[in-house]
Write a protein that holds these residues in place. Sequence first.
Motif, PDB file in Angstrom:
ATOM      1  N   UNK A 193      55.209  30.102 -64.954  1.00  0.00           N
ATOM      2  CA  UNK A 193      55.592  31.473 -65.649  1.00  0.00           C
ATOM      3  C   UNK A 193      54.351  32.340 -65.321  1.00  0.00           C
ATOM      4  N   UNK A 194      53.439  32.528 -64.902  1.00  0.00           N
ATOM      5  CA  UNK A 194      52.132  32.970 -63.873  1.00  0.00           C
ATOM      6  C   UNK A 194      52.344  32.779 -62.265  1.00  0.00           C
ATOM      7  N   UNK A 195      52.675  31.936 -61.980  1.00  0.00           N
ATOM      8  CA  UNK A 195      53.271  31.585 -60.668  1.00  0.00           C
ATOM      9  C   UNK A 195      54.034  32.464 -60.770  1.00  0.00           C
ATOM     10  N   UNK A 196      55.589  33.057 -61.319  1.00  0.00           N
ATOM     11  CA  UNK A 196      56.545  33.862 -60.814  1.00  0.00           C
ATOM     12  C   UNK A 196      55.283  35.485 -61.498  1.00  0.00           C
ATOM     13  N   UNK A 197      55.054  35.713 -61.748  1.00  0.00           N
ATOM     14  CA  UNK A 197      54.407  36.937 -62.132  1.00  0.00           C
ATOM     15  C   UNK A 197      53.671  37.632 -60.558  1.00  0.00           C
ATOM     16  N   UNK A 198      52.182  36.534 -60.471  1.00  0.00           N
ATOM     17  CA  UNK A 198      51.821  36.549 -59.614  1.00  0.00           C
ATOM     18  C   UNK A 198      52.371  36.512 -57.783  1.00  0.00           C
TER      19      UNK A 198
END
Length: 475
Positions: free
Chosen positions: A256-261
């Motif tokens: 999810x953090x890869x998706x966000x950033x």
Amino acid sequence: MTDATVASEKPRLHGKLGPIAIVFMVVAAAAPLTVIGGNMPLAMGLGNGAGAPVGFALAALVLLLFSVGFVTMTPHVPEAGAFYSYVTVGLGDRLGKGIAVVALIAYTAIQVGIYGYIGWAIDDTVKFYGGPQIPWPVYSFAVLAIVAVLGYRHIGLSAKVLGVALVLEIGIVAVLDLVIVADPGPAGVTFASFTPEVVASGALGIAVLFALTGFIGFEATAVFRDEARDPQRTIPRATYAAVLIIGAFYAITCWAFVVAIGPDNVAAVAQQTLDGNANMLLDTTNDTLGRLGRDVVNVLLLTSLFACVLSFHNVIARYQFVLGGKGLLPRRLGEVHPGHQSPAFSSVVQTVTATVIVAIFAVLGIDPLVGVFGSMAGVATVGMVLMMLTTTTAVLVFFLRNPEAAGGRLWQTRIVPVAALLGLLTSLWLVLSNFTLVTGGSAGLSAVLAAIPFTGLVLGALLWKPGQAVNPPTS
């Protein structure tokens, strides 16, 4: 009175913990939010960037393979003590005592490390909101006092406290993950993390290494055996559930953090976090959920650390309790409080031990993050992998010597444990070859710290004397 008689008459803890309560204790020890805030940037910044979610998934797979043999052997180890008890049954008293020493070293180390981390985190939070700067040991000792009170009482109280903290912690991260997916970053909802080129773009081994440190304490399901409602069913269910929940939580949130950033930017942001110029967890939360969301996550990060240190306190107290009952430590440690039905004296001793070690770090002026948390997490990680390697070997040896106990279950007693052994040997190599990244210290200091669990294993085995302990029954 013989040692065998004493062992058979030693008091036992009692309770009615079900799988859910035990999973709360174990997942709380894993401190999911702490791992997302600390281990995840390390796995991304020093490892393979956007491919880090695969590292967490691989670590979970290794532990799941380990759990198969661990759970299959559980009915033949009707005693609390986790790794110590399993190794004693499979490999004998000498190695059993050695691994007991390793367990005490590893869990004490990670607990002390968390005391350093939470002291720093509370001070950082107070300063962020305009409060005074107070030395981190003051906060650490305050938390230690609260843990001492809860650890002294019945395990049910700790389970309730951990349960509330854990539900809030997982709840806010689940909301964060959902909001990120609903309103993704510049690359949209991307699955680039799972493509071969991204996974192999950096050091996957380092990502696996820091993922493994996030699972420390998962086998504690067996430590609460005597306090479980139905150990034969509760312990296996809790073990599998703990590994799957922790692994899925880490891998999905990391993705999810890869998706966000964005997959192209996430490694750089992680590195900025490591350099102290950003905070991947709190900054991303602020961008996604706003200032209120950031504040909530900041508070829950503190409760996550508290839940973690409380859980490890309970685990260590129970290890000492079992070893005291076996005569490997002073028998006073094996006493049960008549009112609280807890290992109260063992809990007090653990409180004193932690107090002394934290005080030494404080007096020496050691940095709470790199010096205290980094070095102690390194010692604990080596100890954890060493304990699992020895336990898996014990599983294989036990079922080879007792084919009737295997009951024809070739996969559970031979094939999967061998696969787990290979995975753990690879993990140990990854940990040791990258140990300076874990401790943040020099090669010399890292070598000394890495040698501590191995030294404990050797000394524990050498100091064992025939007749000092009795093998747990095997049926």
